[in-house]
Write an enzyme that holds these catalytic residues in place. Structure first.
Site, PDB file in Angstrom:
ATOM      1  N   ARG A  77       0.846  -1.196  -0.009  1.00  0.00           N
ATOM      2  CA  ARG A  77       0.032  -0.015   0.022  1.00  0.00           C
ATOM      3  C   ARG A  77       1.065   1.316   0.019  1.00  0.00           C
ATOM      4  NH1 ARG A  77      -2.223   3.063   5.151  1.00  0.00           N
ATOM      5  NH2 ARG A  77      -3.926   4.170   4.264  1.00  0.00           N
ATOM      6  N   HIS A 121      -2.739  10.741   1.303  1.00  0.00           N
ATOM      7  CA  HIS A 121      -2.041  10.426   2.584  1.00  0.00           C
ATOM      8  C   HIS A 121      -1.599  11.896   2.961  1.00  0.00           C
ATOM      9  CE1 HIS A 121      -0.827   7.157   5.181  1.00  0.00           C
ATOM     10  NE2 HIS A 121      -0.357   8.203   5.877  1.00  0.00           N
ATOM     11  N   GLU A 166      -7.275   8.019   6.681  1.00  0.00           N
ATOM     12  CA  GLU A 166      -7.418   8.914   8.098  1.00  0.00           C
ATOM     13  C   GLU A 166      -7.895  10.200   7.842  1.00  0.00           C
ATOM     14  OE1 GLU A 166      -3.985   8.108  10.637  1.00  0.00           O
ATOM     15  OE2 GLU A 166      -4.115   5.935  10.636  1.00  0.00           O
ATOM     16  N   ASN A 294      -7.050   1.285  10.366  1.00  0.00           N
ATOM     17  CA  ASN A 294      -5.483   1.631  10.986  1.00  0.00           C
ATOM     18  C   ASN A 294      -5.723   1.554  12.622  1.00  0.00           C
ATOM     19  OD1 ASN A 294      -4.979   1.935   8.068  1.00  0.00           O
ATOM     20  ND2 ASN A 294      -4.109   4.095   8.572  1.00  0.00           N
ATOM     21  N   TYR A 296      -3.560   1.175  16.284  1.00  0.00           N
ATOM     22  CA  TYR A 296      -2.290   1.333  17.039  1.00  0.00           C
ATOM     23  C   TYR A 296      -2.612   1.293  18.570  1.00  0.00           C
ATOM     24  CZ  TYR A 296      -0.027   2.722  12.911  1.00  0.00           C
ATOM     25  OH  TYR A 296       0.250   3.060  11.301  1.00  0.00           O
ATOM     26  N   GLU A 361      -3.035  -0.462   8.320  1.00  0.00           N
ATOM     27  CA  GLU A 361      -1.950  -0.035   8.973  1.00  0.00           C
ATOM     28  C   GLU A 361      -1.977  -0.852  10.434  1.00  0.00           C
ATOM     29  OE1 GLU A 361      -1.032   3.950   9.561  1.00  0.00           O
ATOM     30  OE2 GLU A 361      -1.458   4.570   7.202  1.00  0.00           O
TER      31      GLU A 361
END
Ligand code: FCB
Length: 455
Positions: A77, A121, A166, A294, A296, A361
């Site tokens: 990606r 992005h 995002e 994504n 985290y 991600e």
């Protein structure tokens, strides 16, 4: 837990973004982006780091693709830089910019790696920011034109297209808290940006679909929002508000439900939502083939009178307290809680059944100080982070979530936005003085995971 196998055809890959790795900031007609400007703003980025050179991927892409092939990546990606393709955001396409992505796509396909393109992005052409950026409607329209220009060149070879990465960050960090480019701090502008980003997604998705794009998606950094105290009504109310501002404000319109009433009511107390025009929600609800997530770290909140709230969640001051991250932390200061990924995947799958998901991600920044016997990086902490999150992803699949793939963030150490080069997320180490790439232990570990399709 020793025999963790993923479904047949599960997509294993890695991710990067243009501004974070390409460098070549003034080459082949590329125009300035908001990140070129922001990184030159005193105090905005750690030690004034910029993406001018980054990983020099623009010149070293062939070596990087070879490395990805060696590691066995099946998908990659990457994002396309809008100011490389349309230097002033609106004018004619710059063929040399498109040539680069053409070469990259061919190199990937030759290596048996499936290209997954992200169209935005975060590197908005500065010329468009000068005309209002994402706070104005025209930017959404220009985004769709740019998307078509990229598809016109790569559409015969690229199957998977994602519009935005995002949009929460673009809108709330870029226009609300100001910690990301363009560094504006205005809650009303943050909501204008949310809407125009979503509209840009819808217009681009419609245009790409008409042009024949096969798989269309968007990537969201949805938050796993949890209450500090599961039995507290005030905490539950804080969860509702933060979940609305972070998740539902994107998910609901994207999946056809329009903006949630409670979120609209909250927004209206900050800014008149007159930027939402009749028909916009229908445009935003363009059919999706894939939703990228994504993940985290989780977000814990408490409902508290006088709470500090957060600039990146406008209107939360006075009622919400964001708890400081607890437990072992990554080098970003983020907590490590793989169970949050399982919760998030299950929640999205149950709220939006029938929508295939992909983790676009996930990864961890760690100081990477220990050298192994071959002079490489013995990043046991990153291996543990990835292992835990892959088990969490597998758990979600076992519970019925339609999860199609996992893309590690990131293939290479890179420019970590406001943190500059001091935070390292790569499974491959980059020496920024020599541009030498060295796979870390996590890269070799990931190579084995891919080879056996499991842990
Ligand atoms: C995400 C961004 C990505 C990277 C990781 C650490 O929010 O999409 O570019 O910076 O965080």
């Amino acid at each position: 837990m020793s025999n963790v196998r993923f479904p047949e055809g599960f997509v294993w890959g890695g991710a990067t973004a243009a501004y974070q790795i390409e460098g070549a900031a003034r080459e082949d007609g590329r125009g300035p982006s908001i990140w070129d400007t922001f990184s030159r703003t005193p105090g905005a980025v750690f030690q004034g780091h910029t993406g001018d050179v980054a990983c020099d991927h623009y010149h070293r892409y062939a070596e990087d693709v070879a490395l990805m092939a060696e590691l066995g990546l099946r998908a990659y990606r990457f994002s396309v830089s809008w100011p490389r393709v349309r230097p002033d955001g609106t004018g004619p396409a710059e063929p040399r910019g498109l040539d680069f992505y053409d070469r990259l796509t061919d190199a990937l396909l030759d290596a048996g790696i499936d290209p997954i393109v992200t169209l935005y992005h975060w590197d908005l052409p500065q010329a468009l920011e000068d005309r209002g950026g994402w706070t104005v409607r025209e930017t959404a329209e220009h985004f769709a034109e740019y998307a078509l220009a990229v598809h016109g060149r790569l559409g015969d070879r690229v199957r998977t297209w994602t519009t935005l990465n995002e949009p929460w960050c673009s809108a709330y960090l870029g226009y609300g808290s100001g910690v990301h480019a363009p560094g504006r701090r205005d809650a009303g502008d943050a909501f204008r940006a949310v809407h125009h980003l979503l509209l840009g997604h819808g217009l681009a998705a419609r245009a790409l679909r008409a042009a024949g794009a096969e798989t269309l998606g968007i990537t969201l950094n949805l938050a796993d929002v949890q209450p500090a105290d599961a039995g507290s009504a005030a905490d539950a109310e804080a969860v509702r508000l933060v979940d609305g501002l972070h998740n539902r404000i994107f998910l609901d319109p994207l999946t056809g439900g329009g903006y949630p009433a409670d979120v609209l009511a909250h927004v209206s107390r900050i800014v008149a939502p007159d930027f939402v025009r009749d028909g916009d929600e229908k445009l935003i609800a363009a059919p999706l083939d894939l939703l990228g997530l994504n993940y985290y770290a989780p977000t814990y909140v408490a409902g508290r009178a006088g709470g500090a709230g957060g600039d990146a969640w406008p209107g939360t001051a006075g009622t919400v307290e964001f708890l400081p991250p607890a437990g072992p932390l990554t080098d970003m200061g983020w907590s490590i809680e793989p169970a949050g990924l399982t919760r998030l995947l299950e929640r999205v799958a149950s709220d939006h059944p029938g929508l295939p998901l992909m983790i676009t991600e996930n990864g961890g920044a760690f100081p990477d100080t220990g050298l192994d016997e071959r002079g490489g990086v013995a990043d046991a902490d990153r291996v543990a982070y990835l292992d835990g999150h892959l088990r969490a992803a597998h758990e979600a699949i076992a519970r019925g979530v339609d999860l199609r793939g996992y893309l590690v963030w990131s293939v290479l150490d890179n420019f970590e936005w406001a943190e500059g080069y001091r935070k390292r997320f790569g499974i491959v180490h980059v020496d920024y003085l020599t541009q030498r790439r060295t796979p870390k232990r996590s890269a070799r570990w990931y190579q084995e995971v891919i080879a056996r399709n499991g842990l």
